[in-house]
Every structure is written in structure tokens, then in C-alpha cells.
Motif scaffolding. Structure first.
Motif, PDB file in Angstrom:
ATOM      1  N   HIS A 132       0.828  -1.209   0.000  1.00 16.44           N
ATOM      2  CA  HIS A 132       0.000   0.000   0.000  1.00 16.44           C
ATOM      3  C   HIS A 132       0.863   1.261   0.000  1.00 16.44           C
ATOM      4  O   HIS A 132       0.461   2.295  -0.553  1.00 16.44           O
ATOM      5  CB  HIS A 132      -0.922  -0.022   1.218  1.00 16.44           C
ATOM      6  CG  HIS A 132      -1.891   1.119   1.285  1.00 16.44           C
ATOM      7  ND1 HIS A 132      -2.913   1.290   0.374  1.00 16.44           N
ATOM      8  CD2 HIS A 132      -1.990   2.157   2.149  1.00 16.44           C
ATOM      9  CE1 HIS A 132      -3.597   2.373   0.668  1.00 16.44           C
ATOM     10  NE2 HIS A 132      -3.059   2.920   1.742  1.00 16.44           N
ATOM     11  N   LYS A 133       2.049   1.181   0.621  1.00 10.48           N
ATOM     12  CA  LYS A 133       2.931   2.344   0.708  1.00 10.48           C
ATOM     13  C   LYS A 133       4.084   2.279  -0.299  1.00 10.48           C
ATOM     14  O   LYS A 133       5.097   2.951  -0.143  1.00 10.48           O
ATOM     15  CB  LYS A 133       3.466   2.477   2.140  1.00 10.48           C
ATOM     16  CG  LYS A 133       2.339   2.772   3.138  1.00 10.48           C
ATOM     17  CD  LYS A 133       2.840   2.933   4.547  1.00 10.48           C
ATOM     18  CE  LYS A 133       1.677   3.242   5.495  1.00 10.48           C
ATOM     19  NZ  LYS A 133       2.109   3.399   6.894  1.00 10.48           N
ATOM     20  N   ASN A 134       3.893   1.430  -1.335  1.00 10.18           N
ATOM     21  CA  ASN A 134       4.862   1.333  -2.425  1.00 10.18           C
ATOM     22  C   ASN A 134       6.253   0.913  -1.966  1.00 10.18           C
ATOM     23  O   ASN A 134       7.260   1.351  -2.516  1.00 10.18           O
ATOM     24  CB  ASN A 134       4.940   2.661  -3.200  1.00 10.18           C
ATOM     25  CG  ASN A 134       3.623   3.015  -3.867  1.00 10.18           C
ATOM     26  OD1 ASN A 134       2.987   2.166  -4.481  1.00 10.18           O
ATOM     27  ND2 ASN A 134       3.216   4.261  -3.729  1.00 10.18           N
ATOM     28  N   ARG A 135       6.288   0.061  -0.938  1.00  8.02           N
ATOM     29  CA  ARG A 135       7.559  -0.504  -0.487  1.00  8.02           C
ATOM     30  C   ARG A 135       7.679  -1.940  -1.010  1.00  8.02           C
ATOM     31  O   ARG A 135       6.666  -2.620  -1.188  1.00  8.02           O
ATOM     32  CB  ARG A 135       7.641  -0.506   1.040  1.00  8.02           C
ATOM     33  CG  ARG A 135       7.624   0.860   1.683  1.00  8.02           C
ATOM     34  CD  ARG A 135       7.954   0.770   3.169  1.00  8.02           C
ATOM     35  NE  ARG A 135       6.974  -0.006   3.911  1.00  8.02           N
ATOM     36  CZ  ARG A 135       6.102   0.514   4.779  1.00  8.02           C
ATOM     37  NH1 ARG A 135       6.078   1.822   4.996  1.00  8.02           N
ATOM     38  NH2 ARG A 135       5.255  -0.246   5.439  1.00  8.02           N
ATOM     39  N   PRO A 136       8.886  -2.432  -1.238  1.00 11.17           N
ATOM     40  CA  PRO A 136       9.058  -3.837  -1.633  1.00 11.17           C
ATOM     41  C   PRO A 136       8.504  -4.765  -0.552  1.00 11.17           C
ATOM     42  O   PRO A 136       8.622  -4.474   0.641  1.00 11.17           O
ATOM     43  CB  PRO A 136      10.578  -4.001  -1.769  1.00 11.17           C
ATOM     44  CG  PRO A 136      11.104  -2.611  -1.929  1.00 11.17           C
ATOM     45  CD  PRO A 136      10.177  -1.717  -1.162  1.00 11.17           C
ATOM     46  N   ALA A 147       2.859  -3.407 -11.042  1.00 10.05           N
ATOM     47  CA  ALA A 147       1.696  -2.640 -11.475  1.00 10.05           C
ATOM     48  C   ALA A 147       1.465  -1.431 -10.582  1.00 10.05           C
ATOM     49  O   ALA A 147       1.074  -0.355 -11.059  1.00 10.05           O
ATOM     50  CB  ALA A 147       0.461  -3.544 -11.480  1.00 10.05           C
ATOM     51  N   LYS A 148       1.714  -1.598  -9.286  1.00  8.64           N
ATOM     52  CA  LYS A 148       1.502  -0.511  -8.335  1.00  8.64           C
ATOM     53  C   LYS A 148       2.415   0.674  -8.645  1.00  8.64           C
ATOM     54  O   LYS A 148       2.043   1.834  -8.444  1.00  8.64           O
ATOM     55  CB  LYS A 148       1.766  -1.020  -6.918  1.00  8.64           C
ATOM     56  CG  LYS A 148       1.428  -0.052  -5.807  1.00  8.64           C
ATOM     57  CD  LYS A 148      -0.028  -0.113  -5.445  1.00  8.64           C
ATOM     58  CE  LYS A 148      -0.321   0.716  -4.203  1.00  8.64           C
ATOM     59  NZ  LYS A 148      -1.760   0.816  -3.934  1.00  8.64           N
ATOM     60  N   ASN A 149       3.606   0.378  -9.125  1.00 10.55           N
ATOM     61  CA  ASN A 149       4.591   1.427  -9.374  1.00 10.55           C
ATOM     62  C   ASN A 149       4.742   1.769 -10.856  1.00 10.55           C
ATOM     63  O   ASN A 149       5.649   2.499 -11.233  1.00 10.55           O
ATOM     64  CB  ASN A 149       5.954   0.987  -8.806  1.00 10.55           C
ATOM     65  CG  ASN A 149       5.948   0.908  -7.298  1.00 10.55           C
ATOM     66  OD1 ASN A 149       5.937   1.916  -6.612  1.00 10.55           O
ATOM     67  ND2 ASN A 149       5.930  -0.308  -6.767  1.00 10.55           N
ATOM     68  N   PHE A 150       3.841   1.235 -11.659  1.00 15.71           N
ATOM     69  CA  PHE A 150       3.948   1.443 -13.104  1.00 15.71           C
ATOM     70  C   PHE A 150       3.626   2.893 -13.461  1.00 15.71           C
ATOM     71  O   PHE A 150       2.635   3.457 -12.993  1.00 15.71           O
ATOM     72  CB  PHE A 150       2.989   0.501 -13.831  1.00 15.71           C
ATOM     73  CG  PHE A 150       3.156   0.508 -15.327  1.00 15.71           C
ATOM     74  CD1 PHE A 150       4.263  -0.070 -15.916  1.00 15.71           C
ATOM     75  CD2 PHE A 150       2.199   1.103 -16.147  1.00 15.71           C
ATOM     76  CE1 PHE A 150       4.418  -0.082 -17.297  1.00 15.71           C
ATOM     77  CE2 PHE A 150       2.345   1.104 -17.520  1.00 15.71           C
ATOM     78  CZ  PHE A 150       3.458   0.508 -18.099  1.00 15.71           C
TER      79      PHE A 150
END
Length: 314
Positions: free
Chosen positions: A260-264, A301-304
Motif C-alpha cells: 500500500h505504501k509502495n515498499r518492496p 503494477a503498483k509502481n507502473f
């Protein structure tokens, strides 16, 4: 989790120092004069703490309690290595498996404890932590790497009890660690993929079929690796069910919080670990590998960058 353990131990009267590798957390906590602590989003209050970067810390603790993401551990230990000595113990009830070999580079195996933590906690942001569940809820298992508890082990267990962390000491190292890996391989991964709470997952008509398939594959791997687990297959599923229905129904697992927080995520150290261990013993836990790759696809996809992609096609 590091904040929760430290704050509970501090509240129980034990001296605690926080050594943090996230600069934003250090800055925020120093600026606001402590950590904001709440429970189930209620009673938010400021608790003063001592916090340092590894480079600024000059203390000599008896015990290090380590809670960082698996992929951050090597760098965190390297930054702290000048603080370690042969008298110190380390306790690392981290998610996944991959940390023990790294800890053994700095600590004697006789002074390494790991385990599991069934204690739901949410980090709302730097210096802002939410304890999920009633006071005294949650539990953990502690285990010595050498499977031989000593005087310091019992002292750690006693102090954790006083801090309401509800520790249970075992003497089955890999069986203890794998019990949490298997639970996380079901709840963390599936709840993250579908962005749901644990209590939502368990209500799904397909929850048991999906969960049992993952449990069975993991048990097949452990049997081939000669790892004696703490539970039977059915007991493991019941633990997952109880955690979802009763203990932590409103909790989003930590993997979801990372996504949710764009962390690995730590999926390579959970489902990925199960699959890789199986391959070593000539068995393919294909469902675990499939889910690992789905999580990585979701991360992608989240970071695309859609705007950049569309611009490149014009």
C-alpha cells in the motif's frame, strides 16, 4: 513492531534505546519529542523515547531486538557492527526466513534467538504506531538457534512476559520459524493480493481450499527437508483461522502495508523461501511460486508509470 516491543518493554520499567535506520523516523520522533502511540486508533498519546542512528549511538545494550525488513537487514547490521560485542544477545522475531545467516556474521549462534510474533501492529507513519488488539493480546514464540536455553534466555523470556508480549519458549528452531512462515504464506500473501483484512479473507467461501492447498505444499516441503513442525496440517489451518476470525480480524498484514505504501514486500522470504527450499529437496511447491510471482506483478503494477508508458506509444 520494533516500536511496539520497545514501548511495551519501556512501559514495564526496562531501559530501552531505539536505533533506527530510517532517517525520516529519527527526524520526526526527535521533532515531536517521542512516539505517538495509540491502540485500535484510540487514545493517541506521545511517549518520550531515546532514538539514535547507528552512527550516533554509543550505548552497550545487553540485548538487541531486531525488527527490520529482510531485505534491509544486511545493511542495518553493517551500519551497527561497531556496536556489537561478544557479550550481547540478539532477538529477531522477524517475518520470513533469511535473517539467521546474516545475524551469524556478527553474533555467536549460542546468543541468537529468533521466533514468531502474532502481534498485530500498524505504522501510520514516522513516529506514529497503532497497537492492534486489547492490552495483553497477541503472543509470540522464542527459540534459541542452538535449541538450548540458558540463563539469559530465561531472563529475556521473563522480561518479555512482564511487558505483556506473552512469550512461549520452544526448543525446535526451524519448526518454530517455519510455523510463522507458513501462516504468513497464506494470510500475508492472499490478503495483500486482494487488499483485504484477515477477517474478510476468512469469510470467503474459497478461503479454506486456498489456505489448505498452501499449507499442504509447505508441509510437503518441510517433510522432505526433515523439518519437524510444531503443528499438524489441520492444526496449522486452525491457527490461521483463529488468527483471522478471533485474534486479528481487522488487521491488514504487514505485506499489505508495504504494498500500500509502495515498499518492496518480503514475499521472496515467505512463499519464495518455501518454494526454494522445496527445489533443494526435489519438490516444487508450485502454488507458492505462482503467488510469489503474482505479488511481484502487483508490485510492478503498483509502481507502473502509466503516463510515461502512454507517452512512449504516441
Amino acid at each position: 513492531m520494533g516500536l511496539r516491543y520497545g514501548l511495551l518493554l519501556q512501559d514495564a520499567g526496562f531501559p530501552v534505546d531505539f536505533v533506527e535506520i530510517w532517517d525520516k523516523s529519527i527526524e520526526t520522533i526527535k521533532e515531536q519529542g517521542g512516539v505517538y502511540q495509540s491502540r485500535d486508533r484510540q487514545n493517541k498519546h506521545l511517549v518520550p523515547v531515546n532514538i539514535y542512528s547507528p552512527e550516533d549511538y554509543q550505548g552497550d545494550p545487553d540485548v538487541w531486538i531486531v525488527f527490520v525488513k529482510q531485505m534491509q537487514l544486511a545493511d542495518a547490521l553493517k551500519r551497527c557492527q561497531h556496536l556489537f560485542n561478544d557479550k550481547q544477545y540478539v532477538v529477531a522475531p522477524m517475518n520470513g526466513i533469511g535473517h539467521i545467516e546474516k545475524l551469524n556474521q556478527y553474533f555467536d549462534s549460542e546468543k541468537v534467538l529468533s521466533g514468531t510474533a502474532m502481534i498485530a501492529t500498524v505504522l501510520n507513519g514516522p513516529g506514529d504506531v497503532d497497537f492492534m488488539g486489547a492490552a495483553g493480546s497477541g503472543s509470540m514464540k522464542l527459540v534459541n538457534q542452538n535449541e538450548t536455553p540458558d540463563e539469559m534466555t530465561y531472563k529475556i523470556v521473563d522480561e518479555f512476559k512482564q511487558a505483556n508480549l506473552n512469550p512461549d519458549l520452544t526448543t525446535n528452531f526451524m519448526g518454530t520459524l517455519m510455523s510463522k512462515v507458513i501462516l504468513n504464506s497464506v494470510l500475508n500473501t492472499l490478503c495483500t493480493m486482494f487488499e483485504i483484512r484477515m477477517g474478510e479473507f476468512i469469510q470467503a467461501p474459497t478461503a479454506e481450499k486456498l489456505g489448505q492447498q498452501l499449507v499442504d505444499e509447505a508441509f510437503d516441503v518441510c517433510e522432505r527437508a526433515n523439518i519437524q513442525l510444531l503443528n499438524t496440517r489441520q492444526q496449522e489451518w486452525q491457527t490461521i483461522k483463529t488468527a483471522s476470525e478471533t485474534s486479528m480480524p481487522l488487521h491488514y498484514p504487514s505485506m499489505y502495508q508495504d504494498m500500500h505504501k509502495n515498499r518492496p514486500t518480503e514475499v521472496d522470504y515467505i512463499n519464495g523461501y518455501i518454494y526454494d527450499l522445496g527445489v533443494k529437496h526435489h519438490y516444487e511447491a508450485s502454488t507458492h511460486d505462482y503467488l510469489r510471482n503474482l505479488v511481484h506483478l502487483a508490485e510492478f503494477a503498483k509502481n507502473f508509470d502509466e503516463e510515461k508508458f502512454l507517452a512512449s506509444k504516441e
